[in-house]
Design a protein around this motif. Sequence first.
Motif, PDB file in Angstrom:
ATOM      1  N   SER A  86      -1.585   5.053   4.982  1.00 15.57           N
ATOM      2  CA  SER A  86      -1.529   4.752   6.417  1.00 15.57           C
ATOM      3  C   SER A  86      -2.129   5.890   7.222  1.00 15.57           C
ATOM      4  CB  SER A  86      -0.075   4.529   6.866  1.00 15.57           C
ATOM      5  OG  SER A  86       0.404   3.325   6.338  1.00 15.57           O
ATOM      6  N   GLU A  87      -1.929   7.117   6.744  1.00 14.95           N
ATOM      7  CA  GLU A  87      -2.527   8.276   7.434  1.00 14.95           C
ATOM      8  C   GLU A  87      -4.046   8.248   7.322  1.00 14.95           C
ATOM      9  OE1 GLU A  87      -0.960  10.274   9.558  1.00 14.95           O
ATOM     10  OE2 GLU A  87       0.627   8.832   9.098  1.00 14.95           O
ATOM     11  N   VAL A  88      -4.530   7.794   6.166  1.00 12.14           N
ATOM     12  CA  VAL A  88      -5.986   7.647   5.996  1.00 12.14           C
ATOM     13  C   VAL A  88      -6.503   6.616   6.999  1.00 12.14           C
ATOM     14  CG1 VAL A  88      -7.813   6.915   4.398  1.00 12.14           C
ATOM     15  CG2 VAL A  88      -5.916   8.313   3.560  1.00 12.14           C
ATOM     16  N   ALA A 131      -2.040  -5.841   0.645  1.00 12.84           N
ATOM     17  CA  ALA A 131      -0.683  -5.635   1.166  1.00 12.84           C
ATOM     18  C   ALA A 131      -0.544  -4.240   1.765  1.00 12.84           C
ATOM     19  CB  ALA A 131       0.327  -5.834   0.044  1.00 12.84           C
ATOM     20  N   VAL A 132      -1.181  -3.263   1.138  1.00 15.30           N
ATOM     21  CA  VAL A 132      -1.090  -1.877   1.631  1.00 15.30           C
ATOM     22  C   VAL A 132      -1.846  -1.741   2.954  1.00 15.30           C
ATOM     23  CG1 VAL A 132      -1.671   0.534   1.106  1.00 15.30           C
ATOM     24  CG2 VAL A 132      -0.734  -0.947  -0.679  1.00 15.30           C
ATOM     25  N   VAL A 133      -3.000  -2.377   3.054  1.00 16.20           N
ATOM     26  CA  VAL A 133      -3.736  -2.372   4.328  1.00 16.20           C
ATOM     27  C   VAL A 133      -2.873  -3.043   5.403  1.00 16.20           C
ATOM     28  CG1 VAL A 133      -5.708  -3.357   5.569  1.00 16.20           C
ATOM     29  CG2 VAL A 133      -6.052  -2.312   3.331  1.00 16.20           C
ATOM     30  N   GLY A 134      -2.308  -4.209   5.044  1.00 16.84           N
ATOM     31  CA  GLY A 134      -1.456  -4.933   5.996  1.00 16.84           C
ATOM     32  C   GLY A 134      -0.274  -4.093   6.446  1.00 16.84           C
ATOM     33  N   GLY A 135       0.334  -3.386   5.487  1.00 21.86           N
ATOM     34  CA  GLY A 135       1.463  -2.512   5.832  1.00 21.86           C
ATOM     35  C   GLY A 135       1.023  -1.408   6.779  1.00 21.86           C
TER      36      GLY A 135
END
Lengths: 216, 313
Positions: free
Chosen positions: B76-78, B101-105
């Motif tokens: 998310s920091e990236v 899912a990680v992008v969405g999160g």
Amino acid sequence: MLSYSVEVLQSLLAYYNQALWPGHLLAVALVLLALLLVAFPQQWGGRAIAVVLAAGWLWVGWVYYVERLGRIDFSAPLYGAAFLLQGLLLLWTGVLRGALRWRMRLDLYGSVALLLLLIAVFLLPASVWFADAGWRQLRLVGLMPLPTVLFTVGMLLLTASKTPLHLTVIPLLWALAAGATAWTLALTAETALAALCVLASVMVIWRGRVARPQAA
Amino acid sequence: MDTLSRRLDGMMNRRSLLAGMAACGLSAALPAPAGAASPILMRPIPKSGETIPAIGMGTWITFNVGEDETLRKQRSEVLRRFFALGGGMIDSSPMYGSAEAVVGGGLARLGAPDTLFSATKVWTWRGSAGEEQMANSRRLWGLPSFDLMQIHNLVGWENHLETLLRDKAEGRVRYIGVTTSHGRRHEELEEIMASQPIDFVQFTYNVVDREAEQRLLPLAAERRLAVIVNRPFRRGALFSPVEGRPLPSWAAEIDCANWAQVFLKFIVSHPAVTCAIPATSQVVHMEENMGAMTGRLPDEALRQRMARDLEAV
């Protein structure tokens, strides 16, 4: 073509082990039971060992590959299917047909088998422990693919009669694929162990080719 | 310029501003976003005139971190840095494990900015499963629709193209495209580019893998297709031979502060390229990558020299 990094694989393993505890104790108990039954054969021992081996393959196939690794690796369900198939083959051959019996042996096959069992049951978990990776990185027979395959191939070298070829195919193919993956990730120890698995699988096949048919 | 940008933000979002600028034939350099030092390089999508930042972000491997909350927060920091430095396009795929899912999160955590240009793919042999997969991707990203939906590695493209055209007509996606990262499929890709009503095409191009210069890039220009470039660093392999080496003297002529910017500026300086999508899991690498959107670009003569010099390395 791997879709994840070593860091992520280690994280997945940590979550997996955390979720399984204290199931590890049951896995260890079953593996020790199988080893005891090889050392001290019983009438029902062959079938019991086959159940233990099959349970490991079925668990790894479904829980580890399909349910866990499948979340980060699109090819994991394929590996899972192969493990499930191997589990069913072990049940069919060893339990339904009762075609597998085990015994200790002191020849070359027995020595290689002993080495594989030693690595799978003791050295692999111990190396993780002493590498300070902690129990979350633990890899046990019946719970993770590498020790399960090492243990199974070791056991297949200890069958009293020749091992049916169909039980060797999946471990051999898995070892080849896992070796390539470990090589890609620059995991030296895993690459070497996969190579050992390949060699031992070939020995199982070779032993089957040269073995004399057993008298009834 | 920052002030102008902030004032305009209140009236219209960044994307519609960009489309308007391009439609009026204005420059493709946009005022710097907060955190960026100078105007960033924008590129038009030929079919619409809308412009997008020339450096996007791939998610292969880097955003596939599973359930690990610590790793998810790091990613998310990236993402935060990506947007702060003017990033737009994020490209993913159902094939990339948990990446969507990680992008969405991350988007849920940060809030999806107006600059987001969401791009994902459909990846299944079964045409009938495509719609369900795309709906799942929308759920994972937390978006009602995608800016760009691509057919991954041409898998089942005949069936999916029909669905994509319908989705575009019905507003579920704004642009459609096809991708490949395999050189052996370039011929088939060419046929699709030449004959099908797509908006985007994605393939591999970098300072070493320059096969696309022969046919794909000229064809994309001729067919007015936007070009997304994947594997700009050749899966990181471009860095090994130059590790520890000082930048060439010509790097200063194009305002490159590191090798990542050299490699990326080579790509985005090709006139047919719309966007390069390097992937990273590190904030510091993201900053290096995004730096390629500022400063001067090489002209054709320097591009030739870059290719010659870097091939020699």
